[in-house]
Design a protein around this motif. Structure first.
Motif, short mmCIF file in Angstrom:
data_model
loop_
_atom_site.label_atom_id
_atom_site.label_comp_id
_atom_site.label_asym_id
_atom_site.label_seq_id
_atom_site.Cartn_x
_atom_site.Cartn_y
_atom_site.Cartn_z
N GLU A 65 0.82 -1.21 0.00
CA GLU A 65 0.00 0.00 0.00
C GLU A 65 0.86 1.26 0.00
N ALA A 66 1.91 1.26 0.80
CA ALA A 66 2.76 2.45 0.88
C ALA A 66 3.77 2.50 -0.25
N GLY A 67 4.00 1.38 -0.93
CA GLY A 67 5.00 1.33 -1.99
C GLY A 67 6.39 1.54 -1.46
N VAL A 68 6.67 0.92 -0.28
CA VAL A 68 7.96 1.11 0.38
C VAL A 68 8.58 -0.26 0.67
N VAL A 69 9.87 -0.40 0.35
CA VAL A 69 10.63 -1.60 0.70
C VAL A 69 11.54 -1.26 1.88
N THR A 70 11.43 -2.03 2.95
CA THR A 70 12.27 -1.84 4.12
C THR A 70 13.33 -2.93 4.17
N ARG A 71 14.58 -2.55 3.98
CA ARG A 71 15.69 -3.49 4.02
C ARG A 71 16.17 -3.62 5.46
N SER A 72 16.14 -4.83 5.97
CA SER A 72 16.43 -5.05 7.39
C SER A 72 17.93 -5.11 7.65
N GLY A 73 18.33 -4.57 8.80
CA GLY A 73 19.73 -4.61 9.20
C GLY A 73 20.09 -5.86 9.97
N SER A 74 19.10 -6.71 10.26
CA SER A 74 19.35 -7.99 10.92
C SER A 74 18.57 -9.07 10.19
#
Length: 451
Positions: free
Chosen positions: A304-313
């Protein structure tokens, strides 16, 4: 007497309703205080509902698979006035703010008509207890007894003068076998008070010589309608949403794990009290060691937000098969664990998932998932992504095959490894490059332990 309406309490997590996945009571049952009434499932966990009062169940909210809104009636219990009043006060104190109560305690005594209605409902909804005899000793020993006692010389209808108007005692297994053979148990003689497998054997031997033929096995089997509820419904919804929203692609490559398997065997031979190592901890170490260079794979995609969150762990989802269906507990901060710690945590999470004791926080927040069918792994798999993650890795079965090493043919242990990716955020080149990086570590396992 009074009626107490037990309303579904706020189970937490901001949910508005829960699904009935199992009833432990029915109308007409008598329950004790704190006795389990039903299992209710939310999006995150299954919660056991216990009775706040002792009494008799006179009404339930619905069937398994039905949704019940928070604050609405789950069961109605007939109890004494004082217990009902106390339970009502306690329930009102913990009700969800803003949820309007749907029922009140009826403090007045029930009428004769109400009592009759309750008794009729209880009778209609209760099932008589079954007290079937247990199965007899082995059919071969019973059949031998029949031969010694001359039962193989009985007349075709049993010849013992059994009263066909009296019920025949037999275990459920014997009854089913007789039905499958189209045999009337009243025609089968026995030397005791019930028909056993040996009696059927003797009947078949005699009547076989008289031209009796057992019916041919039916082709196929009866249709069965299974309601999709509980965990199976959640799995169906999640998998449908994943395939509907994510353009999957799968890349598969072959990895020579001969050296890795030799290292694993050596470590297991000297493990002491530590848990036995499978190949999974080594694969996880390799995954963690390569994701830093491929951050697009260790991520979550918000549609919905069109956002990819790349995790640091690396919060590794561990696909686990349970009696209720596939569950994915999460192994948190996998990058900080060694193979022994990973093996221990994998075992703990798997057992928690299978026993239904996994905590809510252990079932969410994954950044990438590992799925393995173990020895059933097959040649290759095309695993479905655990949305909102963007990648899932699936090692397949290890097989031993001959391979060329220069001009020589040697034995090697080979394993195909699959990766499915979300093509919206991961390109095919990235997936192939990542698997090649994994391959390098797994084929030269000493690198797994290098800084």
């Amino acid at each position: 007497m009074a009626r107490f309406t037990f309303k579904l309490p706020d189970i937490g997590e901001g949910i508005s309703e829960a699904e009935i996945v199992a009833w432990h009571v029915k109308v007409g049952d008598t329950v004790e205080e704190d006795q389990q009434l039903a299992d209710m499932m939310t999006d995150k966990a299954t919660v056991e509902m216990e009775s706040p009062v002792a009494g008799k169940i006179v009404e339930v909210a619905g069937e398994e698979g039905d949704q019940v809104a928070i604050g609405s009636m789950l069961v109605v219990i007939e109890t004494d006035d004082e217990s009902a009043a106390e339970a009502e006060e306690e329930q009102v104190a913990v009700e969800t703010p803003g949820v309007e109560a749907e029922g009140e305690v009826e403090a007045s005594a029930t009428t004769d008509a109400q009592d009759k209605e309750i008794r009729e409902k209880a009778k209609a909804n209760s099932k008589p207890a079954r007290a079937e005899p247990v199965e007899a000793p082995s059919s071969s020993s019973r059949a031998q007894e029949k031969e010694e006692q001359g039962f193989d010389k009985l007349s075709p209808n049993g010849g013992e003068g059994r009263d066909h108007d009296k019920p025949v005692l037999a275990s459920p297994a014997v009854r089913k076998r007789a039905r499958d053979l189209n045999i009337d148990l009243a025609d089968v003689a026995s030397d005791g008070d019930r028909v056993r497998h040996g009696d059927l054997d003797a009947y078949l031997r005699y009547n076989g010589s008289q031209g009796y033929h057992a019916p041919h096995a039916e082709r196929g089997w009866a249709d069965e309608t299974v309601k999709v509820i509980g965990m199976r419904r959640r799995i169906a919804e999640n998998m449908a949403a994943s395939k509907r929203n994510i353009p999957h692609f799968t890349y598969v490559d072959e990895i020579d794990v001969t050296e890795l398997e030799a290292m694993r065997a050596s470590l297991n031979a000297n493990r002491g009290s530590r848990p036995k190592l499978t190949v999974l901890p080594f694969i996880i170490v390799a995954i963690c060691g390569t994701l830093r260079d491929f951050p697009m794979l260790n991520a979550r995609y918000d549609d919905e937000a069109g956002v990819v969150t790349r995790s640091g762990s690396v919060n590794m989802g561990m696909a686990t098969q349970t009696d209720a269906g596939l569950m994915v507990p999460v192994l948190r901060d996998a990058q900080d664990m060694n193979v022994w710690q990973l093996a221990s945590e994998i075992g703990r999470l798997s057992e928690a998932a299978r026993s239904g004791k996994a905590k809510s926080e252990e079932m969410q927040g994954g950044t990438i998932t590992l799925t393995s069918l173990g020895p059933l792994g097959g040649i290759a798999t095309t695993p479905v992504i655990n949305r909102p993650e963007v990648a899932i890795i699936g090692p397949n079965k290890i097989v031993e095959r001959p391979v060329f090493q220069g001009d020589d043919i040697v034995r090697a242990k080979l394993m195909n490894l699959s990766i499915s990716c979300d093509h919206r955020v991961v390109d095919g080149y990235d997936a192939a490059s990542y698997v090649q990086a994994l391959k390098k570590l797994l084929e030269t396992p000493v690198l797994l332990f290098a800084d």
